[in-house]
Design an enzyme around this catalytic site. Structure first.
Site, PDB file in Angstrom:
ATOM      1  N   CYS A   1       1.995  15.955  44.290  1.00 10.59           N
ATOM      2  CA  CYS A   1       3.025  16.208  45.302  1.00 10.59           C
ATOM      3  C   CYS A   1       3.491  17.668  45.257  1.00 10.59           C
ATOM      4  O   CYS A   1       4.578  17.970  44.752  1.00 10.59           O
ATOM      5  CB  CYS A   1       4.214  15.273  45.148  1.00 10.59           C
ATOM      6  SG  CYS A   1       5.331  15.450  46.549  1.00 10.59           S
TER       7      CYS A   1
ATOM      8  N   CYS B   1       2.820  15.794  52.846  1.00 13.36           N
ATOM      9  CA  CYS B   1       3.899  16.306  52.028  1.00 13.36           C
ATOM     10  C   CYS B   1       5.223  16.120  52.779  1.00 13.36           C
ATOM     11  O   CYS B   1       5.513  16.863  53.715  1.00 13.36           O
ATOM     12  CB  CYS B   1       3.629  17.785  51.766  1.00 13.36           C
ATOM     13  SG  CYS B   1       4.780  18.437  50.608  1.00 13.36           S
TER      14      CYS B   1
HETATM   15  C1  LIG Z   1       8.276  13.292  41.627  1.00 12.55           C
HETATM   16  C2  LIG Z   1       7.085  12.859  42.425  1.00 12.55           C
HETATM   17  C3  LIG Z   1       7.165  12.862  43.813  1.00 12.55           C
HETATM   18  C4  LIG Z   1       6.075  12.473  44.571  1.00 12.55           C
HETATM   19  N1  LIG Z   1       6.197  12.423  45.935  1.00 12.55           N
HETATM   20  C5  LIG Z   1       5.167  12.007  46.676  1.00 12.55           C
HETATM   21  C6  LIG Z   1       5.302  11.858  48.100  1.00 12.55           C
HETATM   22  O1  LIG Z   1       6.363  12.084  48.659  1.00 12.55           O
HETATM   23  N2  LIG Z   1       4.227  11.440  48.802  1.00 12.55           N
HETATM   24  C7  LIG Z   1       3.029  11.146  48.201  1.00 12.55           C
HETATM   25  O2  LIG Z   1       2.090  10.763  48.893  1.00 12.55           O
HETATM   26  N3  LIG Z   1       2.873  11.277  46.864  1.00 12.55           N
HETATM   27  C8  LIG Z   1       3.899  11.689  46.098  1.00 12.55           C
HETATM   28  N4  LIG Z   1       3.767  11.790  44.730  1.00 12.55           N
HETATM   29  C9  LIG Z   1       2.421  11.702  44.144  1.00 12.55           C
HETATM   30  C10 LIG Z   1       1.884  10.297  43.947  1.00 12.55           C
HETATM   31  O3  LIG Z   1       2.770   9.530  43.175  1.00 12.55           O
HETATM   32  C11 LIG Z   1       0.541  10.396  43.264  1.00 12.55           C
HETATM   33  O4  LIG Z   1      -0.263  11.300  43.975  1.00 12.55           O
HETATM   34  C12 LIG Z   1      -0.173   9.063  43.183  1.00 12.55           C
HETATM   35  O5  LIG Z   1       0.564   8.197  42.367  1.00 12.55           O
HETATM   36  C13 LIG Z   1      -1.587   9.257  42.673  1.00 12.55           C
HETATM   37  O6  LIG Z   1      -2.183   8.060  42.310  1.00 12.55           O
HETATM   38  P1  LIG Z   1      -3.171   8.020  41.032  1.00 12.55           P
HETATM   39  O7  LIG Z   1      -3.635   6.617  40.937  1.00 12.55           O
HETATM   40  O8  LIG Z   1      -4.147   9.101  41.127  1.00 12.55           O
HETATM   41  O9  LIG Z   1      -2.240   8.376  39.805  1.00 12.55           O
HETATM   42  P2  LIG Z   1      -1.025   7.548  39.221  1.00 12.55           P
HETATM   43  O10 LIG Z   1      -0.398   6.727  40.290  1.00 12.55           O
HETATM   44  O11 LIG Z   1      -0.184   8.517  38.508  1.00 12.55           O
HETATM   45  O12 LIG Z   1      -1.698   6.523  38.215  1.00 12.55           O
HETATM   46  C14 LIG Z   1      -2.517   6.908  37.135  1.00 12.55           C
HETATM   47  C15 LIG Z   1      -2.568   5.737  36.172  1.00 12.55           C
HETATM   48  O13 LIG Z   1      -3.603   5.961  35.229  1.00 12.55           O
HETATM   49  C16 LIG Z   1      -3.159   5.501  33.972  1.00 12.55           C
HETATM   50  N5  LIG Z   1      -3.953   6.175  32.953  1.00 12.55           N
HETATM   51  C17 LIG Z   1      -3.812   7.437  32.478  1.00 12.55           C
HETATM   52  N6  LIG Z   1      -4.754   7.694  31.560  1.00 12.55           N
HETATM   53  C18 LIG Z   1      -5.502   6.572  31.459  1.00 12.55           C
HETATM   54  C19 LIG Z   1      -6.632   6.225  30.673  1.00 12.55           C
HETATM   55  N7  LIG Z   1      -7.154   7.075  29.810  1.00 12.55           N
HETATM   56  N8  LIG Z   1      -7.159   4.983  30.825  1.00 12.55           N
HETATM   57  C20 LIG Z   1      -6.629   4.105  31.711  1.00 12.55           C
HETATM   58  N9  LIG Z   1      -5.553   4.385  32.470  1.00 12.55           N
HETATM   59  C21 LIG Z   1      -5.012   5.603  32.345  1.00 12.55           C
HETATM   60  C22 LIG Z   1      -1.669   5.810  33.937  1.00 12.55           C
HETATM   61  O14 LIG Z   1      -0.994   4.984  33.033  1.00 12.55           O
HETATM   62  C23 LIG Z   1      -1.276   5.545  35.393  1.00 12.55           C
HETATM   63  O15 LIG Z   1      -0.797   4.239  35.559  1.00 12.55           O
HETATM   64  C24 LIG Z   1       4.855  12.119  43.934  1.00 12.55           C
HETATM   65  C25 LIG Z   1       4.785  12.108  42.541  1.00 12.55           C
HETATM   66  C26 LIG Z   1       5.884  12.464  41.791  1.00 12.55           C
HETATM   67  C27 LIG Z   1       5.803  12.422  40.286  1.00 12.55           C
END
Ligand SMILES: Cc1cc2nc3c(=O)[nH]c(=O)nc-3n(C[C@H](O)[C@H](O)[C@H](O)COP(=O)(O)OP(=O)(O)OC[C@H]3O[C@@H](n4cnc5c(N)ncnc54)[C@H](O)[C@@H]3O)c2cc1C
Length: 486
Positions: free
Chosen positions: A232, A429
């Site tokens: 983000c 965003c």
């Molecule tokens: C403050 C903040 C504001 C945001 N605002 C927005 C917004 O307004 N709009 C938007 O679209 N996005 C926003 N985001 C971003 C959004 O939350 C992420 O882009 C999204 O969650 C990405 O998904 P992901 O599955 O890649 O990662 P995540 O959802 O972070 O999940 C990753 C997962 O992998 C797990 N993991 C890590 N390492 C391992 C491993 N070795 N083995 C197995 N599991 C593992 C973790 O425990 C976690 O559960 C924001 C994020 C934050 C922190």
């Protein structure tokens, strides 16, 4: 929700919105009812709902790493598209955080509990759920070693491990300093434990800042953005504007300085221009471009920034351009309040495996093709979400667009067919420029990609987007996206 109540006369159907028991969780039925009221939600859903093909009979053991936004959405789309799915998900967390909500906790709009969901609701019995983490990935032998020491093999792998924070790369700073001595960070959370302390700490920080301003001091508040990719990318500025507006609404003011690694406020020129206008609405707000936080003296409240810049030299007759020389200074700035956005990178299991880019600016991030999301060297591996080393977007919005593409391209690979789905770089965003106004900057590899066709200019701040983001996006995430319904 005080601010929204103040603005009630402006909100169509406010009564239904207001009566919705959002604080205690929202039912699926109620969520769908709310969404039915919204032409915005309808357009977003319509723009993302593709006609589903018949389920495939393809076979193979699929392992998904990560139970956040991307991992759960990939799982849901694979379940929908496979008639005999053999899926294992490695996800340590039962609590599933709606991370975008951390900004609303930080600004006093949500209570903490509102962003906690449960993976028990998302992962069905037919999926083998291993509550552990991948420690190492041996992509040459299709094998994962879990933190428990157990080994897990796969035919196909979906990597959805997100991002890790590196607060400690800022000299003098540790995670323990956040919440003390005027330091906050909205990002702070523990996805394994399901905690989101960055939200609560930043809300207290907003109020401490307000108190200091009320004491007549005009506090110095610095807001940082690092020089790594971050999830983000707009969140550093969301906190900047919401904090400034929180004070402004109370007739108070702080000296807010935004220190960013970038050379502009946003990558889309229209949005950057609009943000420059936004900054002018907050007295005393300034931006220092190309300033990266490298050191903090938490006792003295002194922040040091690396400032890289170029100086124009003599006119070069041969090349018909000015010579430039590169300079680097360290700049010290005193503060009363500091909002830190940490450097970020891929998780160790990916970074230390052969799956990461081997060199270049994306080194360590998952080496997937930016269109197919298939690994460029290991054809049985796909990536989704923040871990992907591609040019655009580390947002939940991107992951939502990745999910059907990953599922369909993975199934095509299982079937031995050509992959047809292409990611267009979509990211979003929702820039909160004040309480009650959001610029919904949606764009992709080729420029702006508005979900609402008649709102072509994605740089316009809109009250409707605030309502959508506060009230509708979370139930859409929980009841539709996490179930592969959009
Ligand atoms: C403050 C903040 C504001 C945001 N605002 C927005 C917004 O307004 N709009 C938007 O679209 N996005 C926003 N985001 C971003 C959004 O939350 C992420 O882009 C999204 O969650 C990405 O998904 P992901 O599955 O890649 O990662 P995540 O959802 O972070 O999940 C990753 C997962 O992998 C797990 N993991 C890590 N390492 C391992 C491993 N070795 N083995 C197995 N599991 C593992 C973790 O425990 C976690 O559960 C924001 C994020 C934050 C922190």
């Amino acid at each position: 929700m005080k601010k929204l109540q103040d603005l009630a006369p402006l909100i169509k159907n406010f009564d239904l919105l207001h009566e919705t028991p959002i604080k205690d969780g929202i039912s699926r039925r109620h969520a769908l009812k709310l969404m039915g009221l919204s032409p915005i939600a309808a357009s977003v859903i319509a723009s993302s709902t593709a006609t589903e093909a018949k389920a495939s009979n393809a076979k193979g053991k699929i392992v998904i790493l990560g139970g956040g936004a991307g991992g759960i959405m990939a799982m849901a789309h694979l379940l929908k598209n496979l008639s005999n799915p053999d899926i294992t998900i490695v996800a340590p967390n039962e609590v599933h955080l709606y991370q975008p909500g951390q900004v609303f906790i930080a600004s006093g709009v949500y209570d903490g509990k509102e962003i906690e969901m449960s993976n028990l609701d998302f992962i069905p019995n037919e999926v083998n759920w291993i509550k552990d983490e991948a420690k190492t990935i041996d992509a040459d032998n299709n094998k994962i070693t879990l933190r428990s020491g157990e080994e897990l093999s796969y035919d196909y792998l979906v990597v959805a491990t997100g991002i890790q924070y590196y607060y400690e790369k800022i000299e003098g700073l540790s995670v323990d300093d956040i919440g003390k001595n005027g330091i906050s960070s909205v990002y702070l959370n523990d996805l394994e434990k399901g905690t989101h302390e960055g939200g609560e700490i930043t809300w207290k920080w907003f109020n401490d800042l307000k108190q200091a301003a009320a004491d007549g001091k005009k506090p110095r508040a610095i807001f940082t953005q690092p020089d790594t990719p971050i999830k983000c990318g707009g969140a550093p500025q969301k906190i900047l504007y919401l904090a400034a507006d929180y004070l402004k609404e109370a007739g108070l003011n702080a000296q807010c300085t935004f220190c960013t690694n970038t050379g502009a406020l946003f990558s889309l020129p229209n949005v950057a221009k609009q943000l420059e206008k936004t900054q002018k609405t907050y007295e005393g707000m300034t931006t220092k471009f190309k300033h990266v936080l490298i050191k903090v003296d938490v006792e003295k409240k002194l922040a040091t920034f690396g400032h890289a810049y170029q100086v124009q030299g003599e006119w070069d007759e041969d090349f018909e351009m000015y010579d430039t020389t590169d300079h680097y200074d360290e700049v010290e700035m005193e503060y009363d309040f500091l909002h830190v956005v940490p450097p970020m990178g891929p998780v160790d299991a990916v970074k230390d495996s052969s799956l990461g880019w081997q060199k270049g600016t994306a080194k360590g991030w998952l080496e997937v093709d930016r269109y197919s999301l298939q690994h460029r060297r290991y054809k049985n591996v796909f990536g989704i979400g923040d871990t992907c080393g591609i040019p655009m977007g580390k947002t939940g919005g991107s992951a939502r667009h990745h999910a059907p593409i990953v599922a369909k391209n993975l199934i095509a690979t299982m079937e031995g067919n050509e992959m047809k789905e292409k990611f267009d770089g979509y990211t979003v965003c929702p820039l909160k420029v004040k309480y009650g106004e959001i610029i919904m900057a949606e764009f992709g590899y080729d420029g702006p990609m508005p979900s609402i066709p008649f709102w072509k200019d994605v740089s316009v701040p809109r009250y409707s987007w605030w309502i959508f983001d506060v009230y509708m996006l979370k139930p859409m995430y929980q009841h539709l996206m996490m179930r592969g319904l959009m």
